[in-house]
Design an enzyme around this catalytic site. Structure first.
Site, PDB file in Angstrom:
ATOM      1  N   ARG A   3       3.077  -2.382   4.556  1.00 57.02           N
ATOM      2  CA  ARG A   3       3.640  -2.903   5.886  1.00 57.02           C
ATOM      3  C   ARG A   3       5.138  -3.073   5.972  1.00 57.02           C
ATOM      4  O   ARG A   3       5.773  -2.939   6.973  1.00 57.02           O
ATOM      5  CB  ARG A   3       2.725  -4.144   6.249  1.00 57.02           C
ATOM      6  CG  ARG A   3       2.978  -5.095   5.246  1.00 57.02           C
ATOM      7  CD  ARG A   3       1.733  -6.174   5.416  1.00 57.02           C
ATOM      8  NE  ARG A   3       0.582  -5.750   4.776  1.00 57.02           N
ATOM      9  CZ  ARG A   3      -0.505  -6.401   5.042  1.00 57.02           C
ATOM     10  NH1 ARG A   3      -0.670  -7.622   5.341  1.00 57.02           N
ATOM     11  NH2 ARG A   3      -1.549  -5.784   4.080  1.00 57.02           N
TER      12      ARG A   3
ATOM     13  N   LYS B  70      -1.400  -4.955  -9.781  1.00 58.04           N
ATOM     14  CA  LYS B  70      -2.785  -4.438  -9.510  1.00 58.04           C
ATOM     15  C   LYS B  70      -3.543  -4.595 -10.646  1.00 58.04           C
ATOM     16  O   LYS B  70      -3.337  -4.477 -11.876  1.00 58.04           O
ATOM     17  CB  LYS B  70      -2.814  -3.000  -8.807  1.00 58.04           C
ATOM     18  CG  LYS B  70      -2.387  -2.896  -7.459  1.00 58.04           C
ATOM     19  CD  LYS B  70      -2.914  -1.550  -6.953  1.00 58.04           C
ATOM     20  CE  LYS B  70      -2.233  -1.481  -5.589  1.00 58.04           C
ATOM     21  NZ  LYS B  70      -3.174  -2.233  -4.755  1.00 58.04           N
TER      22      LYS B  70
END
Ligand code: BES
Ligand code: MN
Ligand code: ZN
Length: 498
Positions: A350, A276
């Site tokens: 997910r 990130k």
């Protein structure tokens, strides 16, 4: 904070707050002790009880609190649960500001049916996120603390008040888990918290550790965990009211199937090799908000005697970089058997959710499954901090959640999953890919939901993307910056509606 009911005003309270509606005839409203204020207020032409207006008086009587504050509420017919929560929160911040210590709050008849919401407002606003402060700052914070709220009313029924208090305390506890930085809330610590919640609320708890997850072949969850110095856990909390206990031999074919809540528990999301960057990186201790919410909803199922069989499941791991960490474009075999090309290690939510969902369906054959997750930055771009996204395959559940959100002011908005979103999650070399690169992040919240949908089959399912609502820069009156505990009140309200 303690909330009590009092029939008369205690002169020892340093602050008395009286909510007033627009153009209200206060002469009729005020208790005898305060009757003399009616005239003063009448002369005060500027104060009309408009929303947000305040008017302060310092009574020179020993029979009254040191300070009296009138709080403008706006139109009386506009009062609802949200207005009550906000009024209580405003009263709390005023009391903190005045270092009042104890607060007396005059209960307007119009607020009588919103005592639960008032209690929520007081306690949610009283939450102190600064538990790591020391020295002067800590003292300053403690000095501002509101120790007791005395609600001035002739009613003596504490039931609604008690309920609001119980719920708000659970929300604050969930906030506390989320606000703790990763070195105070890693996989093991969060798992221990689940155990503590289970013990305190007589919930059944099961923890599947890394070894057991390997045996079960949860390859998607374990792939995310590969860069971790800690294990991964699947925590399962179960609330089962006595009436729904299975009969002799543990088998009761008539016992209704459970409702399952799944919460994303990434204790820190670095992104992995898709590291990130940017301002959101600093917030990534919050990536276990879904798990924290599910754990405390289960606690409330027990405390409030929710009459349903509810199971909470939290897949817990961090998402870090290490020589062993999952590489970009690794292919993992999920618990369901479906293969997934991990073309972005930062779309880890997910991956851990799909294994938890498949396992939940496989093992418990649930009546419905609702997952709650800080899943996508795209959801924040789409809906911001006030609305969570609701996705799913069942309109009744979707609109049930939306309604529960309106009642609790934890708003959520229905979002679509198009067959083309699902198509985009197909990989050329595996069954699925976890990110649709070609589309440059278009409809990122929808494609994430479409990915999850591949694992739910015919089970009734909804997914709440709480990336924007669970950790905020622009809090509501009864929130603070950082964790909001969003979802606890909504899910409890939803369960109550079933
Ligand atoms: N935990 C993040 C989502 C998130 C972002 C929550 C910002 C709160 C604030 C999630 O794991 C993530 O990284 N999602 C990616 C998905 C992308 C790689 C398709 C995102 O949103 O950037
Ligand atoms: Mn991520
Ligand atoms: Zn994440």
């Amino acid at each position: 904070m303690k909330i009590t009911l009092k029939a008369s005003i205690n002169p020892r309270n340093s602050l008395l707050i009286i909510p007033l509606f627009e153009d209200e005839d206060i002469a009729k409203l005020l208790p005898k002790q305060l009757a003399s204020f009616a005239g003063i207020l009448k002369k005060e032409k500027d104060f009309k009880g408009k929303q947000g207006q305040t008017f302060a008086l310092t009574p020179l009587s020993e029979k009254l609190p040191g300070q009296v504050l009138f709080l403008g509420m706006g139109k009386e017919n506009k009062i609802d649960g949200t207005a009550a929560r906000v009024a209580a929160a405003n009263a709390t911040s005023l009391a903190r500001h005045h270092h009042a210590g104890t607060l007396a709050f005059f209960l307007q008849p119009a607020f009588k049916k919103y005592q639960q919401e008032l209690a929520e407002g007081f306690i949610l606003a009283d939450y102190n996120p600064a538990r790591f402060q020391t020295g002067k700052n800590k003292k300053k914070n403690q000095k501002a603390e509101v120790k007791t709220v005395e609600i001035i009313t002739s009613t003596t029924d504490r039931k609604q008040l008690q309920k609001g208090q119980t719920i708000a305390q659970a929300v604050n506890a969930a906030r506390e888990l989320v606000n703790a930085p990763h070195n105070f809330m890693d996989t093991e610590m969060l798992t221990r918290e689940a155990g503590k919640i289970a013990r305190e609320n007589k919930l059944k708890v099961t923890v599947l550790n890394k070894k057991q997850l390997q045996k079960l072949k949860m390859g998607a969850l374990l792939g995310v965990n590969k860069g971790s110095a800690k294990g991964a856990n699947l925590v399962i909390l179960e609330h089962r009211p006595a009436r729904l206990k299975s009969g002799k031999g543990g088998k009761n074919p008539k016992a209704p199937k459970p409702i399952i809540l799944v919460g994303k528990g990434v204790t820190f999301d670095s992104g992995g090799y898709n590291l990130k960057s940017g301002p959101w990186f600093a917030d990534m201790k919050m990536d276990m908000s879904g798990a924290a919410v599910v754990m405390h909803v289960l606690a409330l199922c027990s405390k409030l005697n929710i009459p349903h069989h509810v199971i909470g499941i939290a897949p817990i791991t961090d998402n870090l970089i290490d020589k062993d960490a999952q590489k970009v474009c690794d292919i993992v075999v999920s618990y369901s058997g479906k293969t997934i090309e991990v073309n972005n290690t930062d779309a880890e939510g997910r991956l851990i959710l799909c294994d938890a969902i498949s396992y939940a369906i496989d093992k418990y054959k649930p009546r419905m499954i609702i997952d709650i997750a800080t899943l996508t930055g795209a959801c924040i771009v789409a809906l911001g901090e006030r609305y969570a996204g609701i996705f799913g395959n069942n309109q009744e559940i979707i609109y049930g959640l939306k309604r529960a959100g309106e009642q609790t002011d934890e708003l959520a908005w229905p979002m679509p999953i198009h067959p083309d979103h699902s198509k985009e999650m197909k990989s050329r070399i595996a069954d699925l890919q976890n990110v649709n690169y070609g589309s440059q992040g278009m409809a990122g919240a929808c494609t994430a939901a479409a990915f999850l949908q591949e694992f739910v089959g015919k089970t009734e399912w909804a997914h709440l993307d709480i990336a924007g609502t669970s950790f905020v820069k622009h809090p509501k009156k009864y929130e603070h910056q950082m964790a909001t505990g969003y979802g606890v009140r909504l899910l409890v309200k939803f369960l109550e509606s079933l």
